[in-house]
Design a protein around this motif. Structure first.
Motif, short mmCIF file in Angstrom:
data_model
loop_
_atom_site.label_atom_id
_atom_site.label_comp_id
_atom_site.label_asym_id
_atom_site.label_seq_id
_atom_site.Cartn_x
_atom_site.Cartn_y
_atom_site.Cartn_z
N GLN A 1 46.27 60.52 25.95
CA GLN A 1 46.47 59.23 26.62
C GLN A 1 46.60 58.10 25.61
N TRP A 2 45.79 58.16 24.52
CA TRP A 2 45.87 57.10 23.51
C TRP A 2 47.19 57.17 22.75
N LEU A 3 47.62 58.37 22.44
CA LEU A 3 48.88 58.53 21.72
C LEU A 3 50.05 58.04 22.56
N LEU A 4 49.98 58.26 23.86
CA LEU A 4 51.04 57.77 24.74
C LEU A 4 51.02 56.24 24.83
N VAL A 5 49.82 55.67 24.79
CA VAL A 5 49.71 54.20 24.77
C VAL A 5 50.37 53.65 23.51
N LEU A 6 50.09 54.27 22.37
CA LEU A 6 50.70 53.83 21.11
C LEU A 6 52.22 53.98 21.17
N ALA A 7 52.69 55.06 21.78
CA ALA A 7 54.13 55.26 21.91
C ALA A 7 54.74 54.17 22.80
N TRP A 8 54.03 53.81 23.87
CA TRP A 8 54.51 52.76 24.78
C TRP A 8 54.63 51.43 24.04
N TRP A 9 53.71 51.17 23.11
CA TRP A 9 53.73 49.92 22.35
C TRP A 9 54.64 50.01 21.13
N GLY A 10 55.32 51.12 20.95
CA GLY A 10 56.30 51.25 19.87
C GLY A 10 55.73 51.67 18.53
N LEU A 11 54.51 52.21 18.52
CA LEU A 11 53.89 52.59 17.25
C LEU A 11 53.89 54.10 17.00
N LEU B 1 39.26 45.82 28.33
CA LEU B 1 38.34 46.96 28.43
C LEU B 1 39.10 48.27 28.52
N VAL B 2 40.21 48.25 29.24
CA VAL B 2 41.03 49.46 29.34
C VAL B 2 41.59 49.85 27.97
N LEU B 3 42.09 48.86 27.22
CA LEU B 3 42.65 49.15 25.90
C LEU B 3 41.57 49.63 24.93
N TRP B 4 40.42 48.96 24.94
CA TRP B 4 39.33 49.39 24.05
C TRP B 4 38.85 50.78 24.43
N GLY B 5 38.75 51.03 25.74
CA GLY B 5 38.33 52.36 26.19
C GLY B 5 39.33 53.42 25.78
N SER B 6 40.61 53.07 25.84
CA SER B 6 41.66 54.01 25.43
C SER B 6 41.50 54.39 23.97
N VAL B 7 41.23 53.39 23.12
CA VAL B 7 41.04 53.66 21.69
C VAL B 7 39.83 54.56 21.47
N ALA B 8 38.71 54.22 22.12
CA ALA B 8 37.48 54.99 21.93
C ALA B 8 37.66 56.44 22.36
N LEU B 9 38.26 56.64 23.53
CA LEU B 9 38.48 57.99 24.02
C LEU B 9 39.46 58.75 23.13
N GLY B 10 40.51 58.05 22.70
CA GLY B 10 41.50 58.70 21.85
C GLY B 10 40.93 59.16 20.52
N LEU B 11 40.15 58.29 19.88
CA LEU B 11 39.54 58.66 18.61
C LEU B 11 38.54 59.80 18.79
N ASP C 1 37.81 71.60 25.89
CA ASP C 1 39.01 71.35 25.09
C ASP C 1 40.00 70.45 25.82
N TRP C 2 40.19 70.72 27.10
CA TRP C 2 41.20 69.97 27.85
C TRP C 2 40.82 68.49 27.95
N ILE C 3 39.52 68.20 28.02
CA ILE C 3 39.07 66.81 28.11
C ILE C 3 39.42 66.08 26.81
N ALA C 4 39.12 66.73 25.68
CA ALA C 4 39.41 66.11 24.38
C ALA C 4 40.91 65.92 24.19
N LEU C 5 41.68 66.93 24.56
CA LEU C 5 43.13 66.84 24.39
C LEU C 5 43.72 65.76 25.30
N LEU C 6 43.21 65.66 26.50
CA LEU C 6 43.70 64.63 27.42
C LEU C 6 43.33 63.24 26.91
#
Length: 593
Positions: free
Chosen positions: A575-585, A464-474, A566-571
């Protein structure tokens, strides 16, 4: 049997295959049937080359991709039979300089049998190993493993789970070279293909144009008749093999024998018996007979159980299936690699023509009382490519659901499967005749397997955390794009605007597109202008979002209207981009994937 006679004797099948080629948009095909009386019947249909209009002939040469692994496995087993190697020889004893990272090394080293049976726990391959124009026909095999890092990390206890690995067979090529002291191609051509009488086959690089051209080789194709010549590859032991339908008939004859050639033992009988018999995996120990042996995988299709191996390479598809109980076999190869064609229809035609007897479905039985405990979300374990683990986790999950009578396997992508209980923890899919799935538990972890894939239950909270991260990031990126463009259209987007840099970074994702359009897909894993630009623009994304957030903080008191969000959207995007960076993508560096 002469090719012309074979085609005449097989005219009905040839007509059906020709019609199938036209309906599926495929260029041509060659095939072999090994009949119970030992007769090899070959045939062909369609075109050898769509551009020239030359017809496919029964003796036309084709490339068969991973079907090469079957013959390479026989070469390794021949060395074992000669006493030059054992199935239990640890890989690091033969290749001590290999950068193998095995957490279970002390108790479970990677052995030759694990590489043959795809149970070494290694990745399948990496992006750059599959899509590159850098390798030459004689590039050292070790170059396929030269990137170091975690390339050869073992992700599951060796021997415990099946995980298809082209890299594993690349390593077997190196093993052959180390043991024999000669190029693996020469050894297999002279010590395996020649004794088998496969005179029109070779592991050497063969293509349709240039110095290594063979006029008998069919041209490879993609959809709509686009031609593609063969190119050298890094992991060539895993998929570089040129052959004919007739030669594959001879191979099928040997595969169903006792390992004898001209009265002498070529491969020991116990090894021949293990060609398609899975041994030692968690699924096999749990009672599932489906899986991969030392060279072939059991295949339960259309109420017939056989031992098969598929193959795909640039411009070609192939399938080899043997049915020892019926003393029959077939091979078929297409000179088109299509993502939309139904290749299985041709397997059905060949099976029907061989008149293989149908197996009755396995009888149902009382399931274990604890089946409902296995309900939940499951992930591939191990996945095919550790570098793409995030993708497997977020999009490759499946769900198990028990309704009291049947078990349902519901993938995120694809059609649900109904699994009928056969007793205990064994189940049968509705399109199979034998047990196809087994539920397992080890060290408190819930798992299931079909013999060729193992899935392990995942934490629902984590998912759920990962799916939520994707939804918020997109959602955040979409906000940046739409609101930023809206401000730009209204000429209110100034350089000082907190969305200015983030919007530029999102729009910059389009920069590599034209370079990729005009670049061959075979160079996707190379360092090119397109891939370098992609790495730069994807690496800039999180930096731009962070820069925009910093500006939001500095101007928080002056924000009004939509700017307050704006800050909510950027945050959310960051967070999603940092998750992708953590996973090496991120950055997306194709030549390292």
């Amino acid at each position: 049997m002469p090719a012309a006679y074979a085609q005449e004797a097989n005219s009905s099948l040839a007509g059906d295959i020709k019609a199938g080629l036209q309906e599926e948009g495929l260029t041509g095909a060659v095939w072999t049937e090994l009949q119970p009386d030992g007769k090899i019947v070959t045939g062909a249909a369609g075109l050898k080359n769509a551009a020239s209009g030359l017809p496919m002939q029964a003796d036309t040469k084709v490339q068969v991709g991973s079907v090469a692994k079957v013959v390479l496995a026989l070469g390794v087993l021949h060395l074992v039979s000669e006493g030059k190697l054992t199935l239990d020889t640890p890989l690091d004893q033969i290749l001590p300089k290999l950068a193998l990272k095995n957490p279970w090394q002390a108790s479970d080293p990677v052995r030759i049998r694990h590489l043959l049976a795809h149970t070494a726990g290694l990745d399948d391959l990496r992006f750059w190993q599959a899509f590159s124009t850098r390798p030459l026909p004689d590039t050292p095999l070790a170059d396929a493993f030269g990137h170091g890092g975690n390339l050869l990390r073992v992700h599951a206890r060796p021997g415990s789970r099946y995980a298809y690995s082209n890299m594993g067979y690349g390593l077997l090529g190196m093993v052959i070279e180390k043991v024999t002291g000669q190029p693996y191609e020469h050894y297999l051509d002279t010590q395996v293909l020649q004794p088998l009488g496969m005179k029109d086959s070779t592991f050497a690089f063969v293509t349709q144009t240039g110095p290594q051209a063979d006029p008998r080789l069919a041209m490879g194709h993609f959809e709509r008749g686009v031609t593609q010549t063969a190119v050298p590859m890094y992991l060539r032991p895993a998929g570089q093999f040129t052959t004919t339908a007739g030669d594959m008939g001879k191979l099928a004859q040997f595969l169903m024998g006792d390992g004898q050639l001209q009265g002498s033992s070529f491969i020991a009988a116990p090894l021949m018996a293990a060609l398609s018999n899975p041994v030692g995996t968690q699924a096999a120990l749990a009672g599932l007979e489906a899986g991969h042996g030392l060279a072939l995988a059991t295949r339960d299709r259309h109420n017939v159980l056989g031992a098969c191996h598929p193959g795909t390479t640039v411009g070609f598809r192939a399938m080899l299936c043997v049915y020892p109980e019926q003393k029959s076999a077939f091979f078929v190869a297409f000179n088109t690699d299509s993502e939309t064609a139904d290749y299985e229809r041709f397997n059905r035609l060949l099976m029907r023509d061989l008149e293989l007897p149908l197996r009755p479905p396995a009888a149902s039985g009382k399931p274990a009382a604890t089946v409902e405990n296995w309900e939940g979300v499951y992930l591939p374990s191990p996945g095919a490519m550790s570098s793409m683990a995030w993708v497997d986790t977020v999009f490759g999950f499946v769900r198990l659901k028990w309704d009291g009578d049947d078990l349902y396997l519901i993938p995120f992508q694809g059609q649900p499967k109904e699994l009928e209980p056969l007793g205990g923890l064994l189940f049968r899919a509705s399109d199979r005749s034998a047990p196809s799935h087994v539920l397992m538990q080890a060290d408190g972890r819930y798992m299931f397997s079909d013999g060729l894939h193992t899935y392990e239950r995942a934490s629902m909270l984590r998912m759920l955390v990962l799916w939520g991260s994707v939804a918020l990031g997109l959602a955040g990126l979409l906000y940046v794009l739409l609101v930023g463009l809206w401000r730009a259209v209204r000429r209110k987007l100034k350089r000082s605007d907190q969305l200015f840099a983030p919007l530029l970074s999102v729009v910059a994702l389009l920069l590599p597109v034209p370079f990729f359009v005009f670049q061959s897909f075979l160079r996707l894993g190379d360092v090119t202008m397109a891939s370098v630009l992609l790495a730069i623009v994807t690496g800039a994304l999180p930096l731009a979002m962070a820069f925009g957030l910093a500006r939001c903080w500095r101007g928080r008191l002056q924000a009004h209207g939509l700017e307050k969000f704006d800050w909510i959207a950027l945050l959310a995007a960051l967070q999603w981009l940092l998750v992708l960076a953590w996973w090496g993508l991120l950055p997306l560096v194709l030549w390292q994937l």
